[in-house]
Design a protein around this motif. Structure first.
Motif, PDB file in Angstrom:
ATOM      1  N   PHE A 178     -25.756 -26.515 -12.440  1.00 27.76           N
ATOM      2  CA  PHE A 178     -26.582 -26.444 -11.224  1.00 27.76           C
ATOM      3  C   PHE A 178     -26.653 -25.036 -10.620  1.00 27.76           C
ATOM      4  CE2 PHE A 178     -27.107 -27.192  -6.593  1.00 27.76           C
ATOM      5  CZ  PHE A 178     -28.372 -27.768  -6.621  1.00 27.76           C
ATOM      6  N   LYS A 235     -23.528 -29.514   1.476  1.00 30.86           N
ATOM      7  CA  LYS A 235     -22.764 -28.268   1.639  1.00 30.86           C
ATOM      8  C   LYS A 235     -22.477 -27.641   0.284  1.00 30.86           C
ATOM      9  CE  LYS A 235     -20.190 -29.002   5.911  1.00 30.86           C
ATOM     10  NZ  LYS A 235     -18.880 -29.400   6.418  1.00 30.86           N
ATOM     11  N   ALA A 236     -22.065 -28.465  -0.674  1.00 27.99           N
ATOM     12  CA  ALA A 236     -21.754 -27.949  -2.004  1.00 27.99           C
ATOM     13  C   ALA A 236     -23.001 -27.319  -2.616  1.00 27.99           C
ATOM     14  CB  ALA A 236     -21.230 -29.075  -2.897  1.00 27.99           C
ATOM     15  N   ALA A 237     -24.145 -27.983  -2.450  1.00 25.69           N
ATOM     16  CA  ALA A 237     -25.383 -27.437  -2.998  1.00 25.69           C
ATOM     17  C   ALA A 237     -25.655 -26.058  -2.392  1.00 25.69           C
ATOM     18  CB  ALA A 237     -26.542 -28.389  -2.730  1.00 25.69           C
ATOM     19  N   ALA A 238     -25.486 -25.950  -1.072  1.00 26.99           N
ATOM     20  CA  ALA A 238     -25.722 -24.661  -0.403  1.00 26.99           C
ATOM     21  C   ALA A 238     -24.733 -23.623  -0.914  1.00 26.99           C
ATOM     22  CB  ALA A 238     -25.596 -24.828   1.105  1.00 26.99           C
ATOM     23  N   ASN A 239     -23.481 -24.023  -1.028  1.00 20.30           N
ATOM     24  CA  ASN A 239     -22.460 -23.091  -1.494  1.00 20.30           C
ATOM     25  C   ASN A 239     -22.771 -22.573  -2.895  1.00 20.30           C
ATOM     26  OD1 ASN A 239     -19.650 -23.257  -3.295  1.00 20.30           O
ATOM     27  ND2 ASN A 239     -19.585 -21.922  -1.515  1.00 20.30           N
ATOM     28  N   PHE A 252     -20.179 -22.354   6.575  1.00 21.64           N
ATOM     29  CA  PHE A 252     -20.550 -23.657   7.113  1.00 21.64           C
ATOM     30  C   PHE A 252     -20.186 -23.796   8.583  1.00 21.64           C
ATOM     31  CE2 PHE A 252     -19.846 -24.739   2.550  1.00 21.64           C
ATOM     32  CZ  PHE A 252     -21.201 -24.834   2.267  1.00 21.64           C
ATOM     33  N   ALA A 280     -17.073 -33.166  -4.110  1.00 25.57           N
ATOM     34  CA  ALA A 280     -18.527 -33.102  -3.900  1.00 25.57           C
ATOM     35  C   ALA A 280     -19.276 -32.889  -5.203  1.00 25.57           C
ATOM     36  CB  ALA A 280     -18.882 -32.012  -2.873  1.00 25.57           C
ATOM     37  N   PHE A 291     -21.997 -33.958  -7.758  1.00 27.54           N
ATOM     38  CA  PHE A 291     -23.217 -34.732  -7.559  1.00 27.54           C
ATOM     39  C   PHE A 291     -23.214 -35.948  -8.479  1.00 27.54           C
ATOM     40  CE2 PHE A 291     -24.646 -30.190  -6.912  1.00 27.54           C
ATOM     41  CZ  PHE A 291     -24.392 -30.224  -5.545  1.00 27.54           C
ATOM     42  N   PRO A 310     -24.962 -19.856   4.143  1.00 26.95           N
ATOM     43  CA  PRO A 310     -24.007 -20.207   3.083  1.00 26.95           C
ATOM     44  C   PRO A 310     -24.553 -19.967   1.683  1.00 26.95           C
ATOM     45  CG  PRO A 310     -24.193 -22.004   4.677  1.00 26.95           C
ATOM     46  CD  PRO A 310     -25.169 -20.950   5.091  1.00 26.95           C
ATOM     47  N   HIS A 311     -25.854 -20.282   1.453  1.00 31.54           N
ATOM     48  CA  HIS A 311     -26.361 -20.198   0.084  1.00 31.54           C
ATOM     49  C   HIS A 311     -26.597 -18.753  -0.361  1.00 31.54           C
ATOM     50  CE1 HIS A 311     -30.139 -20.233   2.412  1.00 31.54           C
ATOM     51  NE2 HIS A 311     -30.681 -19.613   1.395  1.00 31.54           N
ATOM     52  N   PHE A 332     -14.318 -28.300  -2.980  1.00 30.53           N
ATOM     53  CA  PHE A 332     -14.175 -29.138  -1.790  1.00 30.53           C
ATOM     54  C   PHE A 332     -13.037 -30.132  -1.985  1.00 30.53           C
ATOM     55  CE2 PHE A 332     -17.992 -28.188   0.716  1.00 30.53           C
ATOM     56  CZ  PHE A 332     -18.677 -27.405  -0.185  1.00 30.53           C
ATOM     57  N   ASP A 389     -20.637 -33.369   2.353  1.00 27.01           N
ATOM     58  CA  ASP A 389     -20.140 -32.345   1.434  1.00 27.01           C
ATOM     59  C   ASP A 389     -21.123 -32.062   0.295  1.00 27.01           C
ATOM     60  OD1 ASP A 389     -17.910 -31.833   2.832  1.00 27.01           O
ATOM     61  OD2 ASP A 389     -16.492 -32.752   1.451  1.00 27.01           O
ATOM     62  N   TYR A 390     -21.928 -33.068  -0.094  1.00 27.54           N
ATOM     63  CA  TYR A 390     -22.860 -32.848  -1.204  1.00 27.54           C
ATOM     64  C   TYR A 390     -23.842 -31.732  -0.882  1.00 27.54           C
ATOM     65  CZ  TYR A 390     -21.263 -37.198  -3.335  1.00 27.54           C
ATOM     66  OH  TYR A 390     -20.506 -38.184  -3.903  1.00 27.54           O
TER      67      TYR A 390
END
Lengths: 298, 365
Positions: free
Chosen positions: B103, A195-199, B57, B90, B92, B77-78, B86, A192-193
């Motif tokens: 971020f 994925k979260a970064a990509a999101n 995803f 999630a 960091f 996705p990005h 999530f 998920d980390y």
């Protein structure tokens, strides 16, 4: 114990005694292990220290340390040792990180198969693997034969009995020590980390550098530390593949004992290596702030 | 704080299969601009798969996903610019709270000063003002949830996706956060797609609910209609408690155990297997000897069990036909005093307007 006032509460004294007894029972269970550590670790190292402070005549003296400090050759050996260890560690990181990353991305069952491939050499003797490298890397070895056969180079390359051979052999043997802890820590990183970064808008490479790499750092630091420490005391492989051109502290210790039978000098070398290693690790851990890094990894 | 308003989402014939398993079976879904829509379904129903398709995803086998006028089904996705919370949050662990929330702004090249200002603003929005310097591990579950939310809204995405964001919280905090999330949605106004398996949560929070089963949307409607007028037995069973009594339909006349049923408006009696939906709170216990009104269906039976639940009680009743129904009532002293004992006969009333028929299965909406 005296601070606890006698209490009229039911069973207070008995319950307290039970607690103390349980405490001592658990301690006695760990006694064999403590004894083993004392006999196998504390006593030999203490003895090493003791020997290093004895002169050839058997009296207390600092002559071994004085010699270490005065002769330039010793300083050179220590420098070579740390340099070779550092370069080997760096090579292991460069080779091992992508490999561990690949393994961590694969489905578990395939990763387990690949892991066997990584570990298989690990289960054969270091001596056998070192001789295998001798055979592969020598002037008429497979590597030179193929390289020239394919026209990559014309003259046989000096790949062994020098620094190159030492580094190749040490890196190969040390690689699993890096990959195992690193792979473990990578597996523990929740998908998920990334994925979260990509999101949040990070491209795959940004997500790697900003999130994945920092999260895998504890495993990388652990693996690199193990490799570095093992390299500092490594003997067989550098001795065989270095061909006498790359002298490490471990080899000097061996010569001092085998050739000159000088336990004091060998012990002094060992003590200095130990102290330098501990000091270096302490410094590194202070600089990198391991605890803060580790604190995040769950 | 919303920059460009909300965007509608249009999902068209999206299919995703794993081998022979249909995770999503030609799903159509229109999410209106600014709407709070919940995907509700049991685990394995495909609700999370659908959300992951929206986030990018999960690559579907076929179909179209549009955010506004823009086709995004092949977009990485990005590049989608949607916010997401999530289930695991999630957050960091190697960044502090401000680092996490800042971020997405750093990725967008926002200046340092603006980042600090917007991070603090987002923290205020989720009622965590001044928490920027905290480490993630120092936060409680509820606080982490808020930070994850702040991180998802700080860059003002026009679409917000949430994957069971409250499932890790305890019951009281969860109910509190439901109301808070709902209020936040009204303030921010972004199109929100929310995934949950908790039917009460879905009923509490949503503008509309899409009930999903086996990769298909079974019903898409307002919470009230989902609960009161379910399209089939699956929806009725999944949302709320209910007993189902098989009825006979012939020539438009509906009978239950030979007695004609008085049905409410909108209750259609199609041919085929139909059931009378009996929700516990829609039944009431009729006092002995009292004549029931003309608009009340009467079910007679015997008390099988009494369950005390604090503010309410449940009476399990065995009907003459052998079927079991439950009736729920409030535990006022007056009601408790006249309650029939276990084994005693009891008559239950179901108002005409609460009498609703559901088919065993309906082809999905």
């Amino acid at each position: 114990m005296s601070g606890i006032a006698p209490s009229s509460a039911p069973h207070a004294a008995l319950l307290h005694r039970d607690g103390v007894r349980e405490h001592w029972t658990l301690f006695s269970l760990s006694l064999p292990a403590l004894l083993l550590v004392f006999v196998m670790l504390v006593v030999p190292i203490g003895w090493l220290f003791w020997l290093s402070f004895l002169s050839d005549a058997g009296e207390f003296s600092l002559e071994h340390y004085r010699r270490l400090a005065s002769q330039a050759s010793y300083a050179r050996i220590f420098r070579t040792t740390f340099e070779v260890s550092l370069v080997t560690t760096a090579l292991c990181v460069l080779l091992g990180y992508p490999l561990a990353y690949l393994l961590a991305q694969l489905p578990r069952r395939i990763a387990a198969l690949c892991m066997i491939a990584v570990l298989l050499p690990f289960w054969t003797s270091v001596l056998v693997r070192t001789y295998a490298w001798l055979v592969l890397l020598q002037r008429q070895g497979i590597v030179n034969d193929w390289g020239m056969g394919l026209g990559l180079w014309q003259e046989p390359l000096p790949l062994v009995h020098n620094l190159a051979g030492t580094l190749i052999g040490m890196t190969h043997i040390m690689l699993p020590y890096l990959i195992l802890p690193l792979y473990g820590s990578m597996r523990a990183i929740d998908g998920d980390y990334v994925k979260a970064a990509a999101n949040l808008g990070a491209s795959p490479s940004r997500a790697f550098w900003a999130v994945y790499l920092p999260l895998s750092l504890p495993g990388l630091v652990a693996g690199a530390t193990i490799v570095f420490i093992l390299c500092l005391g490594f003997y067989i492989t550098p001795a065989l593949l270095g061909g006498g051109r790359v002298i490490l502290v471990s080899m000097r210790i061996a010569t001092d004992i085998e050739l000159f039978f000088n336990w004091g000098a060998a012990s002094a070398l060992g003590v200095v290596l130990l102290v330098l290693t501990v000091a270096l690790l302490y410094l590194a851990s202070r600089l990198a702030g391991f605890e803060r890094l580790m604190g995040g990894a769950k | 704080m919303n920059r460009g308003g909300a965007l509608p989402i249009s999902v068209n014939r999206v299919t995703k299969t794993y081998g022979r398993f249909h995770a999503l079976d030609s799903v159509d879904l229109e999410v209106r601009s600014g709407e709070f829509l919940t995907l509700l379904g049991p685990s394995g129903s495909g609700k999370t798969t659908l959300l992951m398709v929206l986030a990018g995803f999960n690559r579907p086998d076929s179909g179209s996903v549009r955010f506004g006028d823009r086709e995004v089904v092949r977009l990485a996705p990005h590049k989608r610019d949607v916010g997401m919370v999530f289930q695991s949050y999630a957050l960091f662990p190697h960044m502090d709270v401000a680092g996490n929330i800042g971020f997405p702004l750093r990725l967008r090249g926002v200046s340092r000063g603006d980042i600090a200002r917007r991070v603090e603003q987002a923290l205020e929005t989720v009622k965590l003002g001044g928490y920027g310097g905290r480490r993630i591990e120092q936060l409680s579950g509820g606080q982490r949830q808020r930070v994850a939310l702040a991180r998802a809204i700080v860059y003002e995405p026009r679409i917000l996706l949430m994957d069971e964001p409250l499932s890790a919280l305890d019951k009281q905090l969860r109910e509190h956060m439901q109301v808070e999330l709902r209020q936040l949605h009204e303030t921010l106004g972004m199109t929100t797609v929310y995934v949950t398996h908790d039917q009460r949560e879905a009923l509490t929070m949503s503008d509309r609910i899409a009930v999903i089963d086996k990769g298909r949307i079974m019903q898409l409607d307002t919470p009230r209609r989902i609960y009161e007028r379910p399209s089939c037995r699956f929806v009725a069973e999944f949302v709320g408690e209910s007993a189902f009594l098989p009825v006979k339909v012939s020539q438009g006349i509906v009978t239950l155990d030979g007695v004609p049923l008085k049905l409410g408006d909108g209750a259609e009696a199609a041919d085929g297997a139909m059931f009378l939906m009996v929700r516990p709170e829609k039944l009431r216990i009729l006092p002995d000897g009292q004549q029931s009104g003309p608009d009340v269906n009467v079910l007679a039976g015997r008390v099988a069990r009494f369950i005390y639940q604090g503010e309410s009680f449940v009476l399990d009743v065995e009907l003459a036909s052998g079927a079991a129904v439950s009736v729920r009532g409030m535990t006022s002293s007056a009601a408790m005093a006249t309650l029939p004992q276990t084994g005693e006969p009891v008559r239950l009333g179901l108002d005409r307007s609460d009498a609703f028929l559901v088919p065993l299965e309906e082809k999905p909406a």
